[in-house]
Write a protein that holds these residues in place. Structure first.
Motif, PDB file in Angstrom:
ATOM      1  N   ASP A  66      37.329  31.956  35.098  1.00 40.84           N
ATOM      2  CA  ASP A  66      36.524  31.364  36.166  1.00 40.84           C
ATOM      3  C   ASP A  66      35.610  32.452  36.706  1.00 40.84           C
ATOM      4  OD1 ASP A  66      35.462  30.181  38.412  1.00 40.84           O
ATOM      5  OD2 ASP A  66      37.365  30.012  39.492  1.00 40.84           O
ATOM      6  N   ASP A  67      34.305  32.270  36.491  1.00 41.46           N
ATOM      7  CA  ASP A  67      33.383  33.287  37.015  1.00 41.46           C
ATOM      8  C   ASP A  67      32.533  32.732  38.156  1.00 41.46           C
ATOM      9  OD1 ASP A  67      31.664  31.668  35.644  1.00 41.46           O
ATOM     10  OD2 ASP A  67      30.754  33.254  34.431  1.00 41.46           O
ATOM     11  N   GLY A  68      32.969  31.633  38.729  1.00 39.38           N
ATOM     12  CA  GLY A  68      32.234  31.025  39.839  1.00 39.38           C
ATOM     13  C   GLY A  68      32.622  31.590  41.192  1.00 39.38           C
ATOM     14  N   PHE A  69      32.854  32.892  41.227  1.00 35.76           N
ATOM     15  CA  PHE A  69      33.295  33.510  42.486  1.00 35.76           C
ATOM     16  C   PHE A  69      32.198  34.409  43.050  1.00 35.76           C
ATOM     17  CE2 PHE A  69      34.468  36.292  38.981  1.00 35.76           C
ATOM     18  CZ  PHE A  69      34.082  37.551  39.423  1.00 35.76           C
ATOM     19  N   ASP A  70      32.305  34.699  44.333  1.00 34.66           N
ATOM     20  CA  ASP A  70      31.456  35.709  44.971  1.00 34.66           C
ATOM     21  C   ASP A  70      32.262  36.977  45.116  1.00 34.66           C
ATOM     22  OD1 ASP A  70      29.176  34.084  45.369  1.00 34.66           O
ATOM     23  OD2 ASP A  70      30.228  33.080  47.017  1.00 34.66           O
ATOM     24  N   GLY A  71      31.559  38.111  45.199  1.00 33.40           N
ATOM     25  CA  GLY A  71      32.240  39.393  45.320  1.00 33.40           C
ATOM     26  C   GLY A  71      32.247  40.108  43.990  1.00 33.40           C
ATOM     27  N   GLU A  72      33.022  41.167  43.921  1.00 37.26           N
ATOM     28  CA  GLU A  72      33.013  42.039  42.747  1.00 37.26           C
ATOM     29  C   GLU A  72      34.352  41.992  42.022  1.00 37.26           C
ATOM     30  OE1 GLU A  72      31.447  44.447  40.726  1.00 37.26           O
ATOM     31  OE2 GLU A  72      29.819  43.157  41.433  1.00 37.26           O
ATOM     32  N   TYR A  73      34.290  41.854  40.722  1.00 38.70           N
ATOM     33  CA  TYR A  73      35.490  42.029  39.902  1.00 38.70           C
ATOM     34  C   TYR A  73      35.143  43.016  38.807  1.00 38.70           C
ATOM     35  CZ  TYR A  73      39.236  40.909  36.528  1.00 38.70           C
ATOM     36  OH  TYR A  73      40.273  40.980  35.642  1.00 38.70           O
ATOM     37  N   SER A  74      35.833  44.138  38.826  1.00 36.65           N
ATOM     38  CA  SER A  74      35.615  45.151  37.805  1.00 36.65           C
ATOM     39  C   SER A  74      36.857  45.247  36.922  1.00 36.65           C
ATOM     40  CB  SER A  74      35.297  46.488  38.486  1.00 36.65           C
ATOM     41  OG  SER A  74      35.709  47.551  37.683  1.00 36.65           O
ATOM     42  N   LEU A  75      36.632  45.055  35.644  1.00 36.36           N
ATOM     43  CA  LEU A  75      37.719  45.045  34.658  1.00 36.36           C
ATOM     44  C   LEU A  75      37.487  46.192  33.686  1.00 36.36           C
ATOM     45  CD1 LEU A  75      40.066  43.734  33.058  1.00 36.36           C
ATOM     46  CD2 LEU A  75      38.438  42.089  32.175  1.00 36.36           C
ATOM     47  N   MET A 112      42.410  49.173  34.527  1.00 29.71           N
ATOM     48  CA  MET A 112      42.328  49.016  35.985  1.00 29.71           C
ATOM     49  C   MET A 112      41.522  47.765  36.359  1.00 29.71           C
ATOM     50  SD  MET A 112      42.794  51.258  38.739  1.00 29.71           S
ATOM     51  CE  MET A 112      42.261  51.381  40.418  1.00 29.71           C
ATOM     52  N   LEU A 113      42.087  46.954  37.234  1.00 27.69           N
ATOM     53  CA  LEU A 113      41.393  45.756  37.714  1.00 27.69           C
ATOM     54  C   LEU A 113      41.123  45.938  39.196  1.00 27.69           C
ATOM     55  CD1 LEU A 113      43.688  44.859  35.493  1.00 27.69           C
ATOM     56  CD2 LEU A 113      42.913  42.599  36.045  1.00 27.69           C
ATOM     57  N   ILE A 114      39.889  45.746  39.579  1.00 28.79           N
ATOM     58  CA  ILE A 114      39.536  45.906  40.990  1.00 28.79           C
ATOM     59  C   ILE A 114      38.781  44.673  41.482  1.00 28.79           C
ATOM     60  CG2 ILE A 114      38.345  47.327  42.691  1.00 28.79           C
ATOM     61  CD1 ILE A 114      38.459  49.651  40.643  1.00 28.79           C
ATOM     62  N   LEU A 115      39.335  44.048  42.503  1.00 33.83           N
ATOM     63  CA  LEU A 115      38.646  42.929  43.160  1.00 33.83           C
ATOM     64  C   LEU A 115      38.176  43.399  44.520  1.00 33.83           C
ATOM     65  CD1 LEU A 115      41.071  39.910  42.573  1.00 33.83           C
ATOM     66  CD2 LEU A 115      39.057  40.509  41.234  1.00 33.83           C
ATOM     67  N   LYS A 116      36.905  43.133  44.817  1.00 33.10           N
ATOM     68  CA  LYS A 116      36.374  43.503  46.127  1.00 33.10           C
ATOM     69  C   LYS A 116      35.765  42.283  46.801  1.00 33.10           C
ATOM     70  CE  LYS A 116      35.529  48.418  45.598  1.00 33.10           C
ATOM     71  NZ  LYS A 116      34.620  49.258  44.799  1.00 33.10           N
ATOM     72  N   ASP A 117      36.376  41.882  47.894  1.00 29.64           N
ATOM     73  CA  ASP A 117      35.862  40.781  48.715  1.00 29.64           C
ATOM     74  C   ASP A 117      35.570  39.537  47.874  1.00 29.64           C
ATOM     75  OD1 ASP A 117      35.280  39.745  51.195  1.00 29.64           O
ATOM     76  OD2 ASP A 117      33.145  40.265  51.079  1.00 29.64           O
ATOM     77  N   VAL A 118      36.530  39.182  47.037  1.00 23.16           N
ATOM     78  CA  VAL A 118      36.334  38.038  46.136  1.00 23.16           C
ATOM     79  C   VAL A 118      36.580  36.724  46.878  1.00 23.16           C
ATOM     80  CG1 VAL A 118      37.305  36.835  44.137  1.00 23.16           C
ATOM     81  CG2 VAL A 118      36.693  39.263  43.975  1.00 23.16           C
ATOM     82  N   LYS A 119      35.593  35.856  46.772  1.00 19.94           N
ATOM     83  CA  LYS A 119      35.669  34.551  47.428  1.00 19.94           C
ATOM     84  C   LYS A 119      35.450  33.445  46.396  1.00 19.94           C
ATOM     85  CE  LYS A 119      33.956  36.372  51.765  1.00 19.94           C
ATOM     86  NZ  LYS A 119      32.767  36.684  52.539  1.00 19.94           N
ATOM     87  N   ARG A 120      36.183  32.370  46.541  1.00 22.44           N
ATOM     88  CA  ARG A 120      35.995  31.231  45.639  1.00 22.44           C
ATOM     89  C   ARG A 120      36.062  29.964  46.460  1.00 22.44           C
ATOM     90  NH1 ARG A 120      34.153  27.760  42.482  1.00 22.44           N
ATOM     91  NH2 ARG A 120      34.937  27.493  40.342  1.00 22.44           N
ATOM     92  N   THR A 121      34.976  29.235  46.455  1.00 16.54           N
ATOM     93  CA  THR A 121      34.908  27.969  47.187  1.00 16.54           C
ATOM     94  C   THR A 121      34.700  26.851  46.177  1.00 16.54           C
ATOM     95  OG1 THR A 121      33.927  29.104  49.070  1.00 16.54           O
ATOM     96  CG2 THR A 121      33.698  26.714  49.014  1.00 16.54           C
ATOM     97  N   PHE A 122      35.551  25.858  46.221  1.00 15.48           N
ATOM     98  CA  PHE A 122      35.370  24.687  45.369  1.00 15.48           C
ATOM     99  C   PHE A 122      34.570  23.625  46.128  1.00 15.48           C
ATOM    100  CE2 PHE A 122      39.360  26.555  43.694  1.00 15.48           C
ATOM    101  CZ  PHE A 122      38.966  26.756  42.383  1.00 15.48           C
ATOM    102  N   ASN A 123      33.694  22.932  45.450  1.00 12.52           N
ATOM    103  CA  ASN A 123      32.861  21.877  46.036  1.00 12.52           C
ATOM    104  C   ASN A 123      32.142  22.344  47.299  1.00 12.52           C
ATOM    105  OD1 ASN A 123      34.135  20.154  44.037  1.00 12.52           O
ATOM    106  ND2 ASN A 123      35.882  20.039  45.439  1.00 12.52           N
ATOM    107  N   PRO A 124      31.398  23.450  47.225  1.00  7.19           N
ATOM    108  CA  PRO A 124      30.770  23.989  48.432  1.00  7.19           C
ATOM    109  C   PRO A 124      29.781  23.006  49.050  1.00  7.19           C
ATOM    110  CG  PRO A 124      29.918  25.079  46.447  1.00  7.19           C
ATOM    111  CD  PRO A 124      31.096  24.253  46.025  1.00  7.19           C
TER     112      PRO A 124
END
Ligand SMILES: Nc1ncnc2c1ncn2[C@@H]1O[C@H](COP(=O)(O)OP(=O)(O)O)[C@@H](O)[C@H]1O
Ligand SMILES: [Mg+2]
Length: 220
Positions: free
Chosen positions: A56-65, A1-13
């Motif tokens: 890529d782990d440069g994201f905000d939010g939750e990823y459960s694998l 099961m893969l769960i993404l919660k409110d995942v955000k990814r900004t490049f060059n913030p």
């Protein structure tokens, strides 16, 4: 099961070239599912697939694998889970052109050619399964697009993952090869693999159980 919660990814913030590629993605992918992710070019599909693939782990939010929070894992644990759970087929194959088919398939194993009988057996079995058994010694640069995609899938399978993530696996292929690649992915799904396909081809999405649409970095 893969769960993404409110995942955000900004490049060059904070920079003038800042790109908010993902703006709060929520997605659950069940074991055994065959899911299509559709969306226009630039909508964030590859960004999402790279996060799902733990590339890529440069994201905000939750990823459960498989019950583990990816952000909570050490580098070593992350590498381990990436290897054991995930097989990733990158956009445009991501193969090493001036290396043989067999060596490309072996790359995730970090084992050189000819040294490991078990590995060679596995490469042979995968090549057989994917219809490239006669190409193992050929350089990737000499293959057709359809053959390259088969090598990329074989490479994704070499570590016996549970989940296959494919980024536009038919994007560079003609109709007949697209059909065959989707048939291979469907077959793998029938064998129990969870399959996630990024595509902009509705015909490919139609072969999946479920389709989600991504637009401007959010799932519609
Ligand atoms: N490494 C990166 N650095 C800066 N911008 C990026 C990077 N990767 C992707 N982007 C930008 O993020 C947005 C989403 O890209 P991508 O996920 O590749 O879209 P898609 O696969 O749907 O075409 C695009 O605007 C793209 O230019
Ligand atoms: Mg892409």
């Amino acid at each position: 099961m893969l769960i993404l919660k409110d995942v955000k990814r900004t490049f060059n913030p904070g920079k003038p070239n800042e790109v908010r590629a993902l703006r709060g993605v929520n997605l659950e992918i069940a074991d055994g599912e065959m899911l299509a992710i559709m969306g226009a070019s630039g909508s964030g599909k590859s960004t999402l697939l790279h996060i799902l693939g733990c590339l890529d782990d440069g994201f905000d939010g939750e990823y459960s694998l498989s019950g583990k929070s990816v952000h909570a894992l050490s580098r070593r644990e992350l590498a381990e889970i990436r290897n054991s759970e995930l097989g990733v087929v990158l956009q445009n194959f991501g193969l090493i052109e001036n290396m043989s088919v067999a060596d490309n398939i072996a790359v995730p194993s970090y084992i050189g050619r000819g040294t490991d009988k078990e590995l060679n057996k596995k490469i042979a079995a995968l090549a057989e399964k994917l219809g490239i058994a006669d190409k193992l010694k050929t350089d990737v640069s000499e293959l057709s697009g359809g053959q390259k995609q088969r090598v990329a899938i074989a490479r994704a399978l070499i570590k016996s993952p549970k989940i296959i993530l494919a980024d536009e696996p038919t994007g560079a292929l003609d109709r007949e090869n697209s059909r065959q690649i989707v048939a291979i992915l469907s077959e793998l799904n029938a064998e129990g693999y969870t399959v996630v396909i990024v595509t902009h081809d509705p015909g490919v999405a139609q072969k999946c159980h479920r389709t989600v649409n991504i637009s401007d970095g959010v799932i519609a």
